[in-house]
Design an enzyme around this catalytic site. Structure first.
Site, mmCIF file in Angstrom:
data_model
loop_
_atom_site.group_PDB
_atom_site.id
_atom_site.type_symbol
_atom_site.label_atom_id
_atom_site.label_comp_id
_atom_site.label_asym_id
_atom_site.label_seq_id
_atom_site.Cartn_x
_atom_site.Cartn_y
_atom_site.Cartn_z
ATOM 1 N N TYR A 1 -12.167 0.968 0.651
ATOM 2 C CA TYR A 1 -12.497 1.308 2.033
ATOM 3 C C TYR A 1 -13.612 2.343 2.110
ATOM 4 O O TYR A 1 -14.270 2.500 3.129
ATOM 5 C CB TYR A 1 -11.248 1.854 2.714
ATOM 6 N N ASP B 1 1.649 -7.490 -6.087
ATOM 7 C CA ASP B 1 1.981 -8.917 -5.925
ATOM 8 C C ASP B 1 3.496 -9.116 -5.894
ATOM 9 O O ASP B 1 4.023 -9.914 -5.105
ATOM 10 C CB ASP B 1 1.322 -9.768 -7.012
ATOM 11 N N ASP C 1 -3.635 -2.779 3.621
ATOM 12 C CA ASP C 1 -4.287 -3.649 4.596
ATOM 13 C C ASP C 1 -3.591 -5.007 4.608
ATOM 14 O O ASP C 1 -3.186 -5.519 5.655
ATOM 15 C CB ASP C 1 -5.761 -3.801 4.155
ATOM 16 N N LYS D 1 -1.411 -1.636 -7.984
ATOM 17 C CA LYS D 1 -1.775 -2.720 -8.895
ATOM 18 C C LYS D 1 -2.157 -2.083 -10.232
ATOM 19 O O LYS D 1 -3.206 -2.375 -10.828
ATOM 20 C CB LYS D 1 -2.927 -3.496 -8.240
#
Ligand code: NAI
Length: 379
Positions: A134, A246, A270, A200
């Site tokens: 971002y 995930d 997001d 992640k």
């Protein structure tokens, strides 16, 4: 106690949503607390209204006032075409250092959703708002800047195609910790069972993986006597756990009841915010707040809906629920509960605006004004 709230009307459907929402918020306070508590609403200019009155979409006076404010709430702002500022929302977030984007995701009875048990979802997402991708550090392929970076990366031992576009993902200890700190404080305040760090880190070890570690660190260093980890649970303590992004998407569908507060870097947040909002059928109803250390800036999460603006068709629910969120923030929980229950009642009675009517079989479509009146009556 009287609390001042700075409000920005917003563009498109902003005006009609405010007309329906503000009476609900004020009435909820009056019903719960009589004369004891109230809001003082002070308007600030931004967007089209500001252009008309001052010639600029984001007047300095608005920014200066917000810099010293504690509470503010805004309708949607269109992205101005032909002005210097790319997005007013981004400009506001950056200028005011609104580093935490907070979105509660909750089911309302009667909404049709793509899952069997939407009522099991009751989460609040804390999304970092200033770092990660971002931050917007990107260079187009084959530009001198991208080539220079490719050369630098090669000199550091990385293999990068010479014609690659380059995007950077800066994440800091301070930026990550202040977000997780806020999520933990909120979870403790609201007596929620757990905070989950979503990252992640299996792939991006030094950014996402570091976010995870900094999250655990801030929990241990600053809330050590009030928190524990999933591996060593302790009775009555807030559990800090983590999930790879995930896997979290699977978990959100399969075991949503095991998650209460999510703290996550920008991009994961997001995706997750919109996926979860869709899961409970309430994308257009979701309220949100962006926070700095001093300002809580509540905002309707939908856009200006230009095709229905001015027709009294818009759903004011997001702004109404922003009111509930603000009431919780200032500790006036009773009034917040009244608002959520009244919205629930209106939706369960299948009297809804056109956007929700399509999702509810046998519903009656009402306008923005009437929906506001129904919620008001249900308080
Ligand atoms: P949008 O949210 O305005 O509209 C998407 C769809 O949802 C449209 O079909 C619209 O009619 C409907 N919709 C949205 N809110 C609704 C409501 N409260 N009641 C009933 N129907 C509703 O998104 P879009 O079209 O991508 O953007 C339009 C403008 O809004 C753009 O200028 C965009 O930059 C701005 N925007 C501003 C946001 C903000 O201020 N937070 C967020 C998203 C978009």
């Amino acid at each position: 106690m009287q609390k001042r709230v700075y409000w920005i009307q917003g563009d498109g459907i902003g005006a009609e949503c405010w007309k329906a929402a503000r009476p609900v918020i004020d009435a909820a306070v009056a019903k719960e607390y009589g004369q004891e508590h109230s809001f003082e609403w002070v308007e600030l200019l931004a967007g089209e209204k500001a252009v008309q009155e001052t010639g600029t979409p984001l007047p300095q006076e608005t920014l200066d006032t917000l810099a010293h404010a504690e509470l503010a709430m805004k309708g949607p702002l269109g992205t101005p075409v032909g002005h210097g500022i790319r997005s007013l929302n981004v400009a506001l977030r950056r200028t005011l250092d609104l580093y935490a984007c907070i979105r509660p995701i909750q089911y309302f009875d009667g909404l049709e959703t793509p899952v069997k048990h939407p009522e099991r979802v009751n989460m609040v997402i804390f999304r970092e708002n200033t770092e990660d991708v971002y931050a917007g550090i990107e260079y187009a392929a084959n530009t001198p800047e991208a080539r220079k970076l490719v050369e630098l990366l090669e000199s550091l031992g990385a293999k990068v195609a010479p014609d690659a576009a380059i995007g950077l993902k800066p994440m800091t200890e301070g930026g990550s910790k202040r977000l997780v700190r806020r999520a933990i404080r909120f979870a403790l305040d609201q007596k929620r069972a757990s905070v989950t760090l979503v990252h992640k880190g299996n792939i991006m070890k030094y950014t996402e993986g570091a976010f995870r570690q900094w999250g655990y660190d801030v929990a241990a260093q600053e809330f050590g006597d009030l928190t524990c980890t999933e591996k060593e649970p302790q009775d009555g303590k807030l559990i800090i756990k983590d999930r790879i992004a995930d896997a979290m998407f699977q978990e959100a569908l399969l075991h949503p009841e095991q998650y209460q507060i999510i703290a996550t870097p920008n991009l994961n947040g997001d995706y997750l915010s919109d996926a979860l909002a869709a899961q409970v059928g309430g994308l257009g109803l979701a309220p949100g707040v962006n926070m700095s250390d001093t300002l809580a800036f509540f905002e309707a999460t939908h856009g200006t809906a230009p095709t229905i603006a001015g027709q009294d068709k818009a759903n004011p629910g997001s702004l109404i629920l922003c009111g509930a969120l603000m009431l919780d923030h200032v500790g006036w929980h009773g009034a917040a509960t009244r608002i959520r229950a009244a919205v629930n009642k209106a939706i369960a009675a299948k009297t809804v605006t056109c956007d929700l009517a399509g999702q509810i079989a046998g519903s009656t479509t009402v306008g923005c004004t009437q929906f506001g009146e129904l919620v008001l009556a249900g308080l």
